[in-house]
Design an enzyme around this catalytic site. Structure first.
Site, short mmCIF file in Angstrom:
data_model
loop_
_atom_site.label_atom_id
_atom_site.label_comp_id
_atom_site.label_asym_id
_atom_site.label_seq_id
_atom_site.Cartn_x
_atom_site.Cartn_y
_atom_site.Cartn_z
N LYS A 1 0.97 -1.40 -0.02
CA LYS A 1 -0.43 0.34 0.05
C LYS A 1 1.21 1.04 0.26
O LYS A 1 0.79 2.26 -0.95
CB LYS A 1 -0.98 0.13 0.84
CG LYS A 1 -1.84 -0.87 1.19
CD LYS A 1 -2.73 -1.48 2.11
CE LYS A 1 -3.57 -2.86 2.13
NZ LYS A 1 -4.62 -2.72 2.85
N GLN B 1 -4.72 -2.01 9.54
CA GLN B 1 -4.46 -3.39 9.07
C GLN B 1 -5.41 -4.24 9.96
O GLN B 1 -4.97 -4.37 11.11
CB GLN B 1 -3.29 -3.43 8.92
CG GLN B 1 -3.07 -5.01 8.03
CD GLN B 1 -3.41 -4.48 6.40
OE1 GLN B 1 -3.35 -3.77 6.07
NE2 GLN B 1 -4.12 -5.74 6.29
N ASP C 1 -11.50 2.12 4.01
CA ASP C 1 -11.44 0.41 3.52
C ASP C 1 -13.12 -0.01 3.20
O ASP C 1 -13.05 -1.37 2.97
CB ASP C 1 -11.10 0.14 4.31
CG ASP C 1 -9.56 -0.48 4.42
OD1 ASP C 1 -9.55 -1.13 3.42
OD2 ASP C 1 -8.98 -0.76 6.17
#
Ligand code: NDP
Length: 288
Positions: A48, A92, A115
């Site tokens: 990322k 995460q 997300d």
């Protein structure tokens, strides 16, 4: 059979985004929170970060030790929610057992939830309202668009009903853009083999290496392999390799299109996160 090249599509979409970002005075800013030292999580966050650099975003990884308290982590999220410089941030997953992932997801301001995991974004997506859509299903939608794969009226079978992959995928494919007739399967589905064998489009997202075999696939089907499982290998430097949920070698010859693992859905997931961050910086979903 045509191989769906997620790596190439991702590169093309990143290039397009980079051109948009080059024209922006203020560069989008993505923050990632990483708790602990899980190898797979480190790898994903690394990918990322690299994508941010390629596109011209600013990015920061905030690292915390495994023993950070839930309260302290929620405090960090509050801080990022309030920081006007931060366009979007992700936490995460997975998190250590003593931290509630649901609490963490719900603590993120939906306007910064790139997300697309917050109930507000999930709900808006289901209602067809502008929303940050969960990156993996959105990445698969981009592949279907890119390859102009016919979907209307097709029977699509999604195996796996997680909140981040299977369920949103089934919803997106059933909506008015794709117009599929969708069957959503899970571990309690009866006659799974037969159900899969009836699919024009099969999305395997169950996380069981090489579960889908040739007898489960209709000739000419489109097969999208979401699964990523690390298995030991003495042929690689790091001692492991990645397997998908589909037994690629025997399934591929039967398909019209298939995604490989790696190089299929994975790179598209990252691109969709980047797309959401760009939308956040532009105020495209919730305004400035
Ligand atoms: P989860 O473990 O959250 O969900 C798995 C789902 O598969 C569950 O709904 C489960 O059913 C179902 N399932 C498990 N075993 C079977 C079985 N034998 N038959 C039918 N259904 C079954 O996984 P995720 O959705 O988070 O991830 C799925 C896979 O995709 C993993 O390999 C993950 O690593 C990968 N992944 C890949 C990404 C990418 O970018 N390529 C991104 C995200 C995930 P039940 O609900 O009944 O338990």
């Amino acid at each position: 059979m045509e191989l769906i090249d997620g790596k190439a599509v991702a590169a093309a979409l990143k290039q397009r985004m980079a051109e948009r970002v080059a024209a922006m005075e203020r560069k989008p800013y993505l923050v990632a929170i990483l708790v602990g030292h899980d190898g797979a999580s480190e790898t994903y966050v690394g990918h990322k970060e690299r994508a941010c650099r390629e596109i011209g975003f600013r990015s920061t990884v905030l690292r915390f030790e495994e023993d950070i308290t839930e309260e302290a982590l929620l405090g960090e999220i509050e801080r990022l929610n309030a920081d006007p410089e931060v366009d979007g941030f992700i936490v995460q997953m997975p998190l250590p057992k003593h931290i509630s992932e649901q609490k963490v997801i719900e603590a993120i301001d939906p306007r910064k939830d790139v997300d697309g995991f917050h109930p507000v974004n999930v709900g808006r997506m289901i209602l067809g309202l502008p929303a940050y859509v969960s990156a993996t299903p959105e990445g698969i939608c981009e592949l279907l668009r890119y390859y102009k794969i016919p979907t209307a009226g097709r029977h699509c079978v999604v195996v796996g009903r997680s909140n981040i992959v299977g369920r949103p995928m089934a919803n997106l494919l059933s909506d008015k853009e794709f117009n599929c007739t969708v069957t959503l399967c899970h571990s309690r589905t009866e006659n799974l083999r037969e159900v899969c064998a009836g699919a024009d489009i099969l999305v395997a997202a169950l996380g069981k290496a090489e579960f889908v075999t040739a007898d489960m696939v209709k000739p000419g089907a489109v097969v999208i392999d979401v699964g990523i499982t690390r298995v030991p290998s003495d042929k690689t430097k790091n001692g492991w390799k990645l397997l998908g949920d589909v037994k690629f070698d025997e399934v591929a010859p039967k398909c019209s299109y298939i995604t490989p693992v790696p190089g299929g859905v994975g790179p598209m997931t990252i691109v969709s996160l980047m797309k959401n961050t760009l939308l956040a910086a532009e105020g495209a979903i919730y305004g400035k």
